[in-house]
Design a protein around this motif. Structure first.
Motif, mmCIF file in Angstrom:
data_model
loop_
_atom_site.group_PDB
_atom_site.id
_atom_site.type_symbol
_atom_site.label_atom_id
_atom_site.label_comp_id
_atom_site.label_asym_id
_atom_site.label_seq_id
_atom_site.Cartn_x
_atom_site.Cartn_y
_atom_site.Cartn_z
ATOM 1 N N GLU A 1 0.840 -1.090 0.037
ATOM 2 C CA GLU A 1 -0.163 0.232 -0.099
ATOM 3 C C GLU A 1 0.858 1.164 0.052
ATOM 4 O O GLU A 1 0.529 2.376 -0.538
ATOM 5 C CB GLU A 1 -1.016 0.047 1.301
ATOM 6 N N ARG A 2 2.068 1.142 0.720
ATOM 7 C CA ARG A 2 2.619 2.364 0.638
ATOM 8 C C ARG A 2 3.255 2.699 -0.633
ATOM 9 O O ARG A 2 3.779 4.003 -0.685
ATOM 10 C CB ARG A 2 4.086 1.990 1.792
ATOM 11 N N LEU A 3 3.537 1.748 -1.311
ATOM 12 C CA LEU A 3 4.074 2.250 -2.649
ATOM 13 C C LEU A 3 3.158 2.018 -4.034
ATOM 14 O O LEU A 3 3.286 2.367 -4.961
ATOM 15 C CB LEU A 3 5.262 1.287 -2.862
ATOM 16 N N ASN A 4 1.710 1.689 -3.518
ATOM 17 C CA ASN A 4 0.878 1.394 -4.582
ATOM 18 C C ASN A 4 1.497 0.656 -5.814
ATOM 19 O O ASN A 4 1.567 0.950 -6.676
ATOM 20 C CB ASN A 4 0.232 2.824 -5.367
ATOM 21 N N ALA A 5 1.922 -0.702 -5.209
ATOM 22 C CA ALA A 5 2.723 -1.480 -6.120
ATOM 23 C C ALA A 5 2.672 -2.786 -5.456
ATOM 24 O O ALA A 5 1.952 -2.972 -4.389
ATOM 25 C CB ALA A 5 4.056 -0.924 -6.179
ATOM 26 N N PHE A 6 3.211 -3.687 -6.437
ATOM 27 C CA PHE A 6 3.013 -5.156 -6.044
ATOM 28 C C PHE A 6 4.019 -6.018 -6.325
ATOM 29 O O PHE A 6 5.135 -5.642 -7.050
ATOM 30 C CB PHE A 6 1.913 -5.864 -7.200
ATOM 31 N N VAL A 7 4.089 -7.091 -5.149
ATOM 32 C CA VAL A 7 5.299 -8.103 -5.108
ATOM 33 C C VAL A 7 4.489 -9.459 -5.140
ATOM 34 O O VAL A 7 3.336 -9.573 -4.460
ATOM 35 C CB VAL A 7 6.233 -7.998 -3.712
ATOM 36 N N ALA A 8 5.230 -10.444 -5.552
ATOM 37 C CA ALA A 8 5.032 -11.797 -5.536
ATOM 38 C C ALA A 8 5.249 -12.493 -4.184
ATOM 39 O O ALA A 8 6.038 -11.786 -3.335
ATOM 40 C CB ALA A 8 5.945 -12.614 -6.425
ATOM 41 N N CYS A 9 4.082 -13.132 -3.744
ATOM 42 C CA CYS A 9 4.341 -13.604 -2.341
ATOM 43 C C CYS A 9 5.381 -14.567 -2.068
ATOM 44 O O CYS A 9 5.705 -15.460 -3.064
ATOM 45 C CB CYS A 9 2.983 -14.351 -2.204
ATOM 46 N N ALA A 10 5.861 -14.512 -1.087
ATOM 47 C CA ALA A 10 7.349 -15.105 -0.821
ATOM 48 C C ALA A 10 6.995 -16.305 -0.011
ATOM 49 O O ALA A 10 7.718 -17.129 0.213
ATOM 50 C CB ALA A 10 8.242 -14.265 -0.061
ATOM 51 N N HIS A 11 5.670 -16.497 0.313
ATOM 52 C CA HIS A 11 5.562 -17.834 1.172
ATOM 53 C C HIS A 11 4.262 -18.376 0.690
ATOM 54 O O HIS A 11 3.228 -18.284 1.371
ATOM 55 C CB HIS A 11 5.152 -17.245 2.610
ATOM 56 N N PRO A 12 4.277 -18.807 -0.542
ATOM 57 C CA PRO A 12 2.882 -19.246 -1.257
ATOM 58 C C PRO A 12 2.449 -20.556 -0.377
ATOM 59 O O PRO A 12 3.150 -21.348 0.065
ATOM 60 C CB PRO A 12 3.638 -19.703 -2.520
ATOM 61 N N GLY A 13 1.361 -20.216 -0.472
ATOM 62 C CA GLY A 13 0.530 -21.537 0.179
ATOM 63 C C GLY A 13 0.213 -21.214 1.699
ATOM 64 O O GLY A 13 -0.765 -21.594 2.188
ATOM 65 N N ALA A 14 1.216 -20.606 2.286
ATOM 66 C CA ALA A 14 0.854 -20.429 3.822
ATOM 67 C C ALA A 14 -0.222 -19.357 3.899
ATOM 68 O O ALA A 14 -0.279 -18.334 3.308
ATOM 69 C CB ALA A 14 2.168 -19.914 4.382
ATOM 70 N N SER A 15 -1.014 -19.678 5.006
ATOM 71 C CA SER A 15 -2.028 -18.724 5.199
ATOM 72 C C SER A 15 -1.558 -17.603 5.837
ATOM 73 O O SER A 15 -0.902 -17.903 7.154
ATOM 74 C CB SER A 15 -3.016 -19.378 6.130
#
Lengths: 171, 171
Positions: free
Chosen positions: A101-115
């Motif tokens: 939110e701080r950057l109005n930008a997106f990153v790939a999740c680094a912990h896929p699958g983990a809730s």
DNA sequence: GGCATATATGATATGGAATAACATGACAAG
DNA sequence: CTTGTCATGTTATTCCATATCATATATGCC
């Protein structure tokens, strides 16, 4: 810029982004993971969505929607905002990608699958983004929320500062 | 935006933490406080800045920059974006106002003077915003950051959900 | 007071983020 | 083949934010 050159650091339980790591496998497993989960849950990882996820997995930084859009155009996909935003919506909704939110930008999740309720550390110099879990932070805030009668649905936890790399370089 | 059309009600009238309180004194003391700190620290609480702070103190919800701008125009101030953004920059920089990153909008600080890393609860129905301190959350995240060698300068902690009022009304 | 300097304001213009509204294409089920 | 659904494409618009330059106003110094 890239995380390839960063010095190796002690393991801290799931923090990705400021560490040296096998980045190629990082992309591959990310995509494979997404494919697996999509086919398992009946989600459709279409070409645009897959491409956007791939782009984000290649960087451990946040990309703005219009940067993504530019690359989509180069790859022959649609070039109008909704093309990117729809793909991003899908990826965010299903936990493959997070919005910073701080950057109005997106990153790939680094912990896929983990809730997870993720937390992020954002370097204001090199724009690297590291993800870690924040279950604890949610618990703490959760107490305050419970006291107030507020029902938390989602949390945004983002720390801004200087990453180890940039701290070193500054000296 | 929506905050313009939502009438101010006597009984929900200011949710600083979703509590009832004397809202008029809330505005007055907020302004008085700001005046005091400004004159103490040699800051200039000019008419525009004062007006913007007053507007934000009157609502306990986040206002977008353009909503603020509209009201500034009505009051005879400049009507172009920089007018609002400059006032907001001043107020945020000096801790009188906080930006809610999730909403790209602004709220008056509810704990003036206190040195804080604030945390917010945002109701997604009525858009009310409550502020609380998050020193603890910073501490928790701080541990992870320290392990990673990341130097935190600022934190964004925002919880989105449903406030007690809206929970009740939903039943 | 009168002047130089710094600071604040006003207005124009522009760029980036996000969504609304509408149309088209692909495809599976009946 | 038709219908329904989902994804994509396109146009246009709204909202957030900042760079830039000109003008005005306050402040400090003489």
């Amino acid at each position: 810029m890239t995380s390839e050159t960063r010095p190796m650091q002690a393991d801290d339980g799931g923090l990705v982004g400021f560490h040296k790591h096998d980045h190629k496998s990082c992309v591959e497993t990310g995509l494979k993971n997404a494919e697996a989960r999509c086919s398992a849950e009946g989600l459709r990882l279409t070409p645009v969505r897959r491409k956007v996820l791939e782009m984000l997995l290649q960087e451990h930084r946040a990309l703005g929607a219009y940067a993504i859009l530019d690359r989509l155009r180069e790859e022959g996909f649609g070039s109008q905002p909704p093309v990117a935003y729809r793909a991003l919506d899908f990826l965010v909704e299903n936990g493959f990608v997070h919005k910073i939110e701080r950057l109005n930008a997106f990153v790939a999740c680094a912990h896929p699958g983990a809730s997870h309720s993720p937390a992020f550390m954002i370097c204001r110099k090199c724009e690297a983004v590291a993800e870690t879990h924040s279950a604890t932070a949610k618990g703490v805030l959760g107490a305050a929320a419970k006291a107030a009668g507020f029902e938390i649905e989602r949390t945004v936890v983002e720390a801004e500062g200087i990453c180890p790399d940039c701290t070193e370089k500054a000296q």
